[in-house]
Design an enzyme around this catalytic site. Structure first.
Site, PDB file in Angstrom:
ATOM      1  N   ASN A   1       4.713  -0.712   1.714  1.00  0.00           N
ATOM      2  CA  ASN A   1       4.311   0.578   2.270  1.00  0.00           C
ATOM      3  C   ASN A   1       3.422   0.305   3.476  1.00  0.00           C
ATOM      4  OD1 ASN A   1       3.321   3.092   2.862  1.00  0.00           O
ATOM      5  ND2 ASN A   1       2.114   3.323   0.968  1.00  0.00           N
TER       6      ASN A   1
ATOM      7  N   LYS B   1       2.222   2.320   5.547  1.00  0.00           N
ATOM      8  CA  LYS B   1       1.281   3.415   5.844  1.00  0.00           C
ATOM      9  C   LYS B   1       1.346   3.706   7.353  1.00  0.00           C
ATOM     10  CE  LYS B   1      -1.271   2.137   1.751  1.00  0.00           C
ATOM     11  NZ  LYS B   1      -2.555   2.060   1.044  1.00  0.00           N
TER      12      LYS B   1
ATOM     13  N   SER C   1      -3.991  -3.647  -3.986  1.00  0.00           N
ATOM     14  CA  SER C   1      -4.500  -4.983  -3.637  1.00  0.00           C
ATOM     15  C   SER C   1      -3.620  -6.119  -4.152  1.00  0.00           C
ATOM     16  CB  SER C   1      -5.956  -5.149  -4.119  1.00  0.00           C
ATOM     17  OG  SER C   1      -6.789  -4.196  -3.487  1.00  0.00           O
TER      18      SER C   1
ATOM     19  N   HIS D   1       1.847   9.735  -3.079  1.00  0.00           N
ATOM     20  CA  HIS D   1       0.886   8.651  -2.895  1.00  0.00           C
ATOM     21  C   HIS D   1      -0.535   9.240  -2.955  1.00  0.00           C
ATOM     22  CE1 HIS D   1      -1.365   5.360  -1.130  1.00  0.00           C
ATOM     23  NE2 HIS D   1      -0.335   4.587  -1.408  1.00  0.00           N
TER      24      HIS D   1
ATOM     25  N   GLU E   1      -3.023   8.745  -1.238  1.00  0.00           N
ATOM     26  CA  GLU E   1      -3.579   9.135   0.064  1.00  0.00           C
ATOM     27  C   GLU E   1      -3.085  10.508   0.474  1.00  0.00           C
ATOM     28  OE1 GLU E   1      -2.448   5.547   2.093  1.00  0.00           O
ATOM     29  OE2 GLU E   1      -3.934   4.454   0.919  1.00  0.00           O
TER      30      GLU E   1
ATOM     31  N   GLU F   1      -0.520   3.173  -9.222  1.00  0.00           N
ATOM     32  CA  GLU F   1      -1.471   2.683  -8.224  1.00  0.00           C
ATOM     33  C   GLU F   1      -2.851   3.250  -8.527  1.00  0.00           C
ATOM     34  OE1 GLU F   1       0.654   1.392  -4.391  1.00  0.00           O
ATOM     35  OE2 GLU F   1       0.188   3.512  -4.182  1.00  0.00           O
TER      36      GLU F   1
ATOM     37  N   GLY G   1      -6.515  -0.842  -1.376  1.00  0.00           N
ATOM     38  CA  GLY G   1      -7.196  -1.230  -0.143  1.00  0.00           C
ATOM     39  C   GLY G   1      -8.629  -1.688  -0.366  1.00  0.00           C
TER      40      GLY G   1
END
Ligand code: 13P
Length: 269
Positions: A19, A21, A227, A111, A113, A181, A187
């Site tokens: 991904n 992003k 990660s 996701h 985010e 996730e 991250g």
């Protein structure tokens, strides 16, 4: 046509998904995909034992599709989001029909985010899953808890609730992928332990079995994300209910992502 590997019947074909992003423009994408292809080819790792998928930004998709097609690169193509609507006055939205025309096989949905920065609710996520399926795309349904949620309701409750909501109205024979996730591991470098990943991924497979039956549960790939690096991928892949990884930061570094794809070479998996 881009080469799109179908999941094998029986044992689940591992999926390593990058991904990107909001990184790499379409020119950078070409250089990246070519280099990744050469690296994996040199390592004799384009043997179909692992499915590799890349999820570039929307503006790169046409370019990457053309490259995969022209150079017969066996990576699957995915998008990072899709509209719940099929067409019409929805400024800025992207229809699943457009993605299907680009030979995209996958689309990431829900996701964290997007849930966090774009206020995507479980209902919105469920609508997008339906849109993806209508257009023959394979939704990669993302679920996961924040640290506060984990402390409050335990490791599995939030993911279970999010997956149950996303699967509303999904038929038993639908082709989809689930990605666990944990938000606290995205991250941050604070990776979940393989046991933590297994606990939630196993529970999510149970949810699939309850809602869609045992066949769907045995066939569907459940990924871990957060990660993931070349140094920890093998430990996740040893877990029985982890069928691959959704990789963020490390998917932007050719050698690192190639090493993740080649996890079987690291510690006797
Ligand atoms: P990182 O691998 O950068 O933690 O991101 C994970 C992720 O969000 C993939 O979708």
């Amino acid at each position: 046509m881009a080469v799109n590997l179908r999941p094998a019947q029986g044992p689940r074909l591992p999926l390593i998904a990058g991904n990107w992003k909001m990184n790499l423009d379409h020119l950078q994408a070409v250089a990246f995909v070519q280099k990744l292809h050469w690296t994996l080819k040199d390592a004799k790792h384009e043997d179909g034992s692992v499915e590799v998928a890349v999820f570039p930004p929307f503006t790169d998709l046409r370019t990457v599709q053309t490259l995969l097609d022209a150079d017969k690169i066996p990576f699957a193509l995915g998008a990072q989001d899709v509209s719940a609507q099929d067409s019409g006055a929805y400024t800025g939205e992207i229809s699943g029909a457009f993605l299907a025309k680009l030979d995209a096989r996958y689309v990431i949905i829900g996701h964290s985010e997007r849930r966090q920065y774009h206020a995507e609710t479980d209902e919105v996520v469920a609508g997008k899953v339906q849109a993806a399926l209508r257009h023959g795309l394979v939704p990669v349904i993302c679920v996961g808890e924040t640290l506060e949620q984990r402390e409050e309701s335990g490791p599995t409750a939030v993911s279970v609730e999010q997956l149950e909501a996303a699967l509303a109205g999904v038929p038993a024979d639908a082709d989809f992928v689930v990605a666990y996730e944990p938000v606290w591991a995205i991250g941050t470098g604070q990776v979940a332990s393989p046991e933590q990943a297994q606990e939630v991924c196993g529970k999510l497979r149970e949810v699939i079995a309850e809602k869609l039956g045992q066949d769907a549960a045995s066939r569907t790939r459940v990924l871990y994300g957060g990660s993931v690096k070349s140094g920890n991928i093998a430990s996740f892949m040893r877990e029985p209910d982890v069928d691959g990884a959704l990789v963020g930061g490390a998917s932007l570094v050719v050698d690192e992502f190639a090493a993740i794809v080649r996890y079987q070479k690291h510690v006797g998996v």
